[in-house]
Enzyme design. Structure first.
Site, PDB file in Angstrom:
ATOM      1  N   LEU A 135       0.848  -1.203   0.000  1.00 10.59           N
ATOM      2  CA  LEU A 135       0.000   0.000   0.000  1.00 10.59           C
ATOM      3  C   LEU A 135       0.882   1.252   0.000  1.00 10.59           C
ATOM      4  O   LEU A 135       0.743   2.131  -0.837  1.00 10.59           O
ATOM      5  CB  LEU A 135      -0.921  -0.006   1.232  1.00 10.59           C
ATOM      6  N   ILE A 167       7.747  -2.614   2.532  1.00  9.05           N
ATOM      7  CA  ILE A 167       6.788  -3.709   2.461  1.00  9.05           C
ATOM      8  C   ILE A 167       7.331  -4.951   3.192  1.00  9.05           C
ATOM      9  O   ILE A 167       8.315  -5.566   2.757  1.00  9.05           O
ATOM     10  CB  ILE A 167       6.436  -4.031   0.987  1.00  9.05           C
ATOM     11  N   CYS A 249      -8.763  -4.263   5.724  1.00  9.06           N
ATOM     12  CA  CYS A 249      -7.598  -5.138   6.000  1.00  9.06           C
ATOM     13  C   CYS A 249      -6.778  -4.548   7.146  1.00  9.06           C
ATOM     14  O   CYS A 249      -6.372  -5.256   8.072  1.00  9.06           O
ATOM     15  CB  CYS A 249      -6.685  -5.250   4.779  1.00  9.06           C
ATOM     16  N   GLU A 375       0.910   0.885  10.179  1.00  9.22           N
ATOM     17  CA  GLU A 375      -0.527   0.652  10.438  1.00  9.22           C
ATOM     18  C   GLU A 375      -1.184   1.852  11.109  1.00  9.22           C
ATOM     19  O   GLU A 375      -1.972   1.711  12.033  1.00  9.22           O
ATOM     20  CB  GLU A 375      -0.710  -0.590  11.315  1.00  9.22           C
TER      21      GLU A 375
END
Ligand SMILES: Cc1cc2nc3c(=O)[nH]c(=O)nc-3n(C[C@H](O)[C@H](O)[C@H](O)COP(=O)(O)OP(=O)(O)OC[C@H]3O[C@@H](n4cnc5c(N)ncnc54)[C@H](O)[C@@H]3O)c2cc1C
Length: 395
Positions: A135, A167, A249, A375
């Site tokens: 993302l 990532i 998610c 996150e």
């Protein structure tokens, strides 16, 4: 290095079912047997201990809360408890599990076609396949809606161009769930949807990011797409609702992270307690007899206990279908900041030994500096909650 233990001051475990307690204890035993003997060397050597992947698969940790297609079908509290004990070992192992379970298996399970689920989920559940979630981009982190990675629909498939950064699992992944703008396909506000990009697809390459002081036992990579042709059937059909799908998610992963942070905090607290009871300074007394050290230990235990109960309640709301993203923001933000604070205090209690790899506290402290950023940073979760409380967006 000492075994990890459960911190249970206020009988938190009495609120768990016998199956949940069994999962808690078997994960703890697994971490003590398989993770603790190797994790410090893996961190120092910046090595992802991939020998653990089939073992965590065999334990039923991967995709724990998902049903069918070879997935374990546990409840979300069990998923949380697994993450808590994995992160008591090391945040890298919990990060691996969060990405595989919540950011790869969850979107396949929720937004994938039956063919995609059948092809990938059983192998991801055993650890035969590893996945990653792309993302974040070099210029778009907290604001993923601004992403520039672009998929152009052609007769032969989708042509993907762009780059993803930071990532987890990137260079070892067999498949990447990649979020990209795709006009005319996504119905979402920002034209964003997700694709499965398999390893060895022409035009897809990865670059390992090596200059890390944090999460050294985890793989972190760049993903690069140069006219990368992806078959039409690799679009996740349910992901065309835009960024909303990606945020679903992230919400699943963030709840696991909230639990994981409690595990890191417990490991640091237990280490500081053990050390303070044996380290003698002034008047032949252990440092645990000094009031200032006792205050630190009391603060640590209090914060861990509060986090356990709040996180359990919010996870029960998730199981009842009543959880809000803001609930998850609260526990992700609170628990990671709490764990980071405890790791720093524990480091100080150990004095010079606090920086030694003989003890886990500095390793946890360095890891948590990533966990507080990924996150959703601490600030992003403040703004999410601030908007919920006031009705005013301050983003
Ligand atoms: C070890 C590691 C693993 C990761 N794994 C993954 C992965 O697997 N997949 C993936 O997609 N991403 C991954 N990430 C990326 C991570 O999600 C991003 O780093 C994160 O979203 C923050 O983005 P950024 O680093 O670009 O910071 P920025 O967005 O540039 O933010 C920089 C600072 O500005 C603050 N800030 C930004 N906007 C505001 C605002 N409006 N108000 C107040 N403050 C603001 C932030 O809180 C932060 O402190 C990983 C990161 C790390 C460190």
């Amino acid at each position: 290095m000492a075994d990890i233990r459960m911190t249970d001051f206020a009988e938190f475990t009495s609120l768990l079912s016998s199956e949940e307690n069994l999962i808690l204890n078997s994960t703890k035993d697994f971490v003590n047997k398989e993770v603790m003997p190797i994790i410090d060397d893996a961190f120092m050597d910046a090595r992802f201990p991939d020998e653990l992947v089939p073992k965590v698969g065999a334990m039923g940790f991967l995709g724990a809360p998902l049903d069918g297609y070879g997935c374990p079908g546990l409840n979300y509290v069990s998923y949380g408890l697994i993450n808590m004990m994995l992160e008591a070992g090391d945040s890298a192992l919990r990060s691996f599990n969060s990405v595989q379970s919540s950011l790869v298996m969850f979107p396949l399970h929720s937004f994938g076609s039956d063919a995609q689920k059948t092809k990938f989920l059983p192998k991801l559940a055993t650890g035969e396949m590893i996945g990653c979630f792309g993302l974040t981009e070099p210029d778009h982190g907290s604001n993923p809606a601004g992403m520039v990675t672009y998929a152009k629909k052609t007769d032969k498939g989708f042509v993907l161009n762009g780059a993803k950064m930071w990532i987890t699992n990137g260079s070892v992944a067999d498949l990447a769930i990649v979020w990209a703008k795709c006009e005319g396909v996504s119905e979402g506000k920002n034209n964003i949807c997700a694709f499965v990009v398999e390893k060895n697809t022409p035009g897809f390459s990865t670059r390992l990011m090596t200059q890390k002081h944090s999460l050294r036992a985890s793989i972190t990579s760049e993903l690069i797409f140069e006219d990368c042709l992806i078959p039409h059937e690799n679009l996740l059909p349910g992901s065309t609702v835009g960024l909303k799908a990606a945020l679903m998610c992230l919400n699943s992963a963030r709840l696991g992270i909230a639990w994981g942070a409690i595990g890191a905090a417990m490991a640091c607290y237990q280490t500081a307690l053990d050390y303070s009871l044996t380290r003698v300074q002034f008047h032949d007394k252990p440092i645990a007899s000094h009031q200032l050290i006792q205050k630190d230990l009391v603060d640590m235990l209090t914060e861990i206990t509060k986090a356990q109960f709040l996180t359990l309640q919010i996870t029960r709301l998730k199981e009842q279908g009543k959880v809000k993203p803001e609930h998850i923001s609260m526990v992700k933000r609170n628990n990671v900041a709490m764990a980071l604070g405890i790791s720093r205090t524990a480091r100080a209690i150990l004095g010079a030994n606090g920086i030694s790899s003989e003890y886990p506290v500095m390793r946890h402290m360095c890891n948590l500096e990533s966990v507080i950023t990924y996150e959703g940073t601490d600030n992003v979760h403040i703004l999410t909650l601030g908007k919920y409380i006031t009705g005013i967006s301050a983003f």
